[in-house]
Design a protein around this motif. Structure first.
Motif, short mmCIF file in Angstrom:
data_model
loop_
_atom_site.label_atom_id
_atom_site.label_comp_id
_atom_site.label_asym_id
_atom_site.label_seq_id
_atom_site.Cartn_x
_atom_site.Cartn_y
_atom_site.Cartn_z
N GLY A 405 3.60 -0.97 -0.39
CA GLY A 405 3.18 0.38 -0.80
C GLY A 405 3.04 0.50 -2.30
O GLY A 405 2.04 1.04 -2.81
N ILE A 406 4.02 -0.04 -3.06
CA ILE A 406 3.98 0.02 -4.53
C ILE A 406 2.79 -0.77 -5.06
O ILE A 406 2.03 -0.29 -5.91
CB ILE A 406 5.30 -0.51 -5.13
CG1 ILE A 406 6.45 0.45 -4.78
CG2 ILE A 406 5.18 -0.66 -6.64
CD1 ILE A 406 7.83 -0.11 -5.08
N LEU A 407 2.62 -2.00 -4.55
CA LEU A 407 1.51 -2.84 -5.01
C LEU A 407 0.16 -2.23 -4.63
O LEU A 407 -0.80 -2.29 -5.41
CB LEU A 407 1.64 -4.24 -4.42
CG LEU A 407 2.84 -5.06 -4.91
CD1 LEU A 407 2.90 -6.40 -4.18
CD2 LEU A 407 2.75 -5.29 -6.42
N TYR A 408 0.11 -1.62 -3.46
CA TYR A 408 -1.16 -1.03 -3.02
C TYR A 408 -1.52 0.19 -3.86
O TYR A 408 -2.69 0.42 -4.17
CB TYR A 408 -1.09 -0.65 -1.55
CG TYR A 408 -2.41 -0.16 -1.00
CD1 TYR A 408 -3.50 -1.03 -0.90
CD2 TYR A 408 -2.57 1.16 -0.59
CE1 TYR A 408 -4.71 -0.60 -0.41
CE2 TYR A 408 -3.79 1.60 -0.10
CZ TYR A 408 -4.84 0.72 0.00
OH TYR A 408 -6.05 1.16 0.47
N ILE A 409 -0.51 0.98 -4.24
CA ILE A 409 -0.76 2.13 -5.11
C ILE A 409 -1.33 1.66 -6.46
O ILE A 409 -2.24 2.28 -7.02
CB ILE A 409 0.53 2.95 -5.31
CG1 ILE A 409 0.89 3.69 -4.02
CG2 ILE A 409 0.38 3.95 -6.46
CD1 ILE A 409 2.25 4.34 -4.03
N LEU A 410 -0.78 0.55 -6.98
CA LEU A 410 -1.32 -0.03 -8.22
C LEU A 410 -2.77 -0.48 -8.02
O LEU A 410 -3.62 -0.27 -8.90
CB LEU A 410 -0.46 -1.21 -8.67
CG LEU A 410 0.97 -0.87 -9.13
CD1 LEU A 410 1.75 -2.15 -9.42
CD2 LEU A 410 0.94 0.01 -10.37
N MET A 411 -3.05 -1.10 -6.88
CA MET A 411 -4.41 -1.53 -6.57
C MET A 411 -5.36 -0.34 -6.48
O MET A 411 -6.50 -0.39 -6.99
CB MET A 411 -4.43 -2.33 -5.27
CG MET A 411 -3.73 -3.68 -5.36
SD MET A 411 -3.38 -4.42 -3.74
CE MET A 411 -5.02 -4.75 -3.15
N ILE A 412 -4.89 0.74 -5.85
CA ILE A 412 -5.70 1.96 -5.75
C ILE A 412 -5.95 2.55 -7.13
O ILE A 412 -7.04 3.02 -7.44
CB ILE A 412 -5.00 3.01 -4.85
CG1 ILE A 412 -5.10 2.59 -3.38
CG2 ILE A 412 -5.58 4.40 -5.03
CD1 ILE A 412 -6.47 2.76 -2.77
N GLY A 413 -4.92 2.50 -7.99
CA GLY A 413 -5.07 3.01 -9.36
C GLY A 413 -6.12 2.24 -10.13
O GLY A 413 -6.96 2.84 -10.81
N VAL A 414 -6.08 0.91 -10.02
CA VAL A 414 -7.09 0.08 -10.70
C VAL A 414 -8.47 0.38 -10.14
O VAL A 414 -9.45 0.49 -10.89
CB VAL A 414 -6.74 -1.41 -10.53
CG1 VAL A 414 -7.88 -2.29 -11.06
CG2 VAL A 414 -5.45 -1.75 -11.25
N THR A 415 -8.55 0.52 -8.81
CA THR A 415 -9.83 0.85 -8.17
C THR A 415 -10.37 2.18 -8.67
O THR A 415 -11.57 2.32 -8.94
CB THR A 415 -9.67 0.90 -6.63
OG1 THR A 415 -9.14 -0.35 -6.17
CG2 THR A 415 -11.00 1.16 -5.94
N ALA A 416 -9.49 3.18 -8.81
CA ALA A 416 -9.90 4.50 -9.29
C ALA A 416 -10.40 4.42 -10.72
O ALA A 416 -11.40 5.08 -11.07
CB ALA A 416 -8.73 5.48 -9.18
N ILE A 417 -9.72 3.62 -11.56
CA ILE A 417 -10.16 3.46 -12.96
C ILE A 417 -11.53 2.80 -13.02
O ILE A 417 -12.42 3.23 -13.76
CB ILE A 417 -9.13 2.64 -13.75
CG1 ILE A 417 -7.82 3.45 -13.91
CG2 ILE A 417 -9.67 2.26 -15.13
CD1 ILE A 417 -6.67 2.64 -14.46
N VAL A 418 -11.71 1.75 -12.21
CA VAL A 418 -13.00 1.07 -12.17
C VAL A 418 -14.09 2.02 -11.70
O VAL A 418 -15.20 2.06 -12.28
CB VAL A 418 -12.94 -0.17 -11.24
CG1 VAL A 418 -14.33 -0.77 -11.04
CG2 VAL A 418 -11.99 -1.21 -11.82
N ALA A 419 -13.79 2.81 -10.67
CA ALA A 419 -14.76 3.77 -10.15
C ALA A 419 -15.10 4.82 -11.21
O ALA A 419 -16.27 5.22 -11.36
CB ALA A 419 -14.22 4.47 -8.89
N MET A 420 -14.09 5.27 -11.97
CA MET A 420 -14.31 6.26 -13.01
C MET A 420 -15.19 5.70 -14.12
O MET A 420 -16.15 6.35 -14.57
CB MET A 420 -12.97 6.74 -13.58
CG MET A 420 -13.09 7.82 -14.63
SD MET A 420 -13.80 9.37 -13.99
CE MET A 420 -12.43 9.93 -12.95
#
Length: 427
Positions: A405-420
């Motif tokens: 869960g912690i690692l996936y949240i970090l992955m989602i955060g990176v994905t959101a930054i890339v999308a932004m």
């Protein structure tokens, strides 16, 4: 047997068995190798006998059927997906697949619906967030305060006392009334243009600070913030534009550089960040709707990268489960399909709650409870899914579930930054 006898025999056969005659008439040859066809595919070259030149609506229906599997399997798939953790995954692993929509098709269908509707929900929230969520309470407080000020003003005006103190108080009340009337007008502006959005947000924060000032006074930091908001509000009212400057730097001179990059690469990096800052400031200081559309439009593509990476994470965390990578990918597909459809249902119930808040408060309240329950169900479902698929004890499953869960949240955060970043560069 003579030729005449052969012709008579074939004619007699056609009369006795017209189906044979009809099949002869309808016999076709392969359009590719011209061999006779005895089925849906050519026995010689393998090409399908079905022509690709069809009515457009037939092509669309076939396409929808291939991608989404719109048949009875959908009804047997969606309900277990939401209510029975790991059921579909274990059925798929056990080989019982024909009754359910395949994982990839299921994910495609749900993700397409999810991201299309997400644009609608975000646009709806963006248009109503000030009026419904954050602004309504402040508007109510301002109205009540204006009413209170008018009551005091009328009371003093009706009083026979005309002392200096009374006149000063009336003057103060007039100034306060004018100020809060302006606040009230600004808070009720139409929430469409980027400039109006900025003005409403600034006014709302100013009103909150005004009430804090009346109750307990303002600290030096809050007072400084209040004065800054006054300047910004006056600038907006006079037609000016407030520009929030973005900072992308790790050096004192405002540049961005990394030691592992060459001088030329750092130069290109700074050129990119300057362009990103310029476009970002323009996007954030105007209507953010187009930017959000760009960002949401990039998410489905990024999710196709994130899914395999999430499957790799599952493979590493459950390396002793002896499951193949494709099995972990199936878990990832079912997990994301469940998350998307649950969030979609939550958004629909949340929208229903807002819509029925005034007309049917009981139903609205029930919708809110169900929506909250869905959010709570997501982590519980995913925990049970991992436990039932990988068949480990509660403790080890919980530890691994927490790390994932912690690692996936970090992955989602990176994905959101890339999308932004991708969205900003595309505006």
């Amino acid at each position: 047997m003579t030729t005449t006898e052969l012709i008579e025999t074939e004619t007699a056969t056609d009369v006795v068995n017209p189906a044979i005659s009809e099949s002869k008439k309808e016999s076709k040859s392969c359009e590719n190798c011209h061999q006779e066809l005895n089925g849906p595919f050519c026995a010689s070259c393998g090409q399908s006998s079905d022509s690709t030149l069809k009515y457009f609506w037939l092509v669309i229906m076939h396409l929808l059927d291939d991608i989404f599997s719109f048949d009875s399997r959908a009804s047997r798939t969606i309900w277990p997906l939401i209510t029975r953790p790991a059921f579909l995954t274990n059925e798929y692993f056990a080989g019982r697949r024909v009754h359910y929509v395949p994982p990839l098709r299921l994910y495609l269908f749900i993700s397409i619906v999810f991201f299309i509707t997400l644009k609608f929900f975000i646009a709806s929230d963006d248009a109503n967030s000030i009026d419904i969520n954050g602004n309504q309470e402040v508007v109510t407080q301002v109205k009540a305060h204006i009413k209170q000020l008018k009551t005091k003003q009328n009371s003093l005006q009706e009083s026979s006392l005309e002392s200096t103190q009374t006149l000063d108080e009336i003057t103060r009340l007039n100034e306060e009334l004018a100020k809060f009337s302006n606040y009230f007008a600004d808070l009720n502006r139409e929430y469409t243009s980027g400039q109006n959005k900025q003005l409403i947000k600034i006014t709302r924060e100013m009103v909150e600070l005004e009430f804090d000032k009346a109750d307990e006074g303002l600290s030096s930091k809050k007072q400084e913030r209040f004065e800054s908001l006054i300047e910004k509000r006056l600038k907006l009212i006079s037609g000016g534009i407030i520009s929030e400057e973005l900072t992308i730097a790790n050096n004192e001179d405002g540049s961005l550089s990394f030691e592992f990059l060459s001088k030329e690469q750092n130069k290109k990096l700074n050129e990119f960040t300057e362009e990103l800052k310029e476009k970002g400031e323009k996007a954030f200081n105007s209507d953010t709707g187009p930017l959000m559309e760009q960002v949401i439009g990039k998410l489905p593509q990024l999710m196709f990268i994130l899914l395999p990476l999430f499957a790799v994470l599952l493979k590493v965390m459950f390396i002793f489960s002896k499951r193949l990578y494709m099995e972990h990918l199936t878990v990832a597909l079912h997990s994301h399909s469940f998350i998307f459809i649950t969030v979609l249902l939550f958004e629909m119930l949340d929208l229903l709650e807002d819509y029925l808040a005034e007309t049917s408060p009981t139903i609205a309240s029930f919708s809110g409870v169900v929506a909250g329950g869905l959010l709570v169900w997501i982590p519980i479902y995913l925990f049970l899914m991992q436990k039932r698929v990988y068949k480990q004890g509660k403790f080890f499953t919980f530890v691994k579930f927490s790390i994932i869960g912690i690692l996936y949240i970090l992955m989602i955060g990176v994905t959101a930054i890339v999308a932004m970043v991708w969205g900003i560069m595309g505006t």
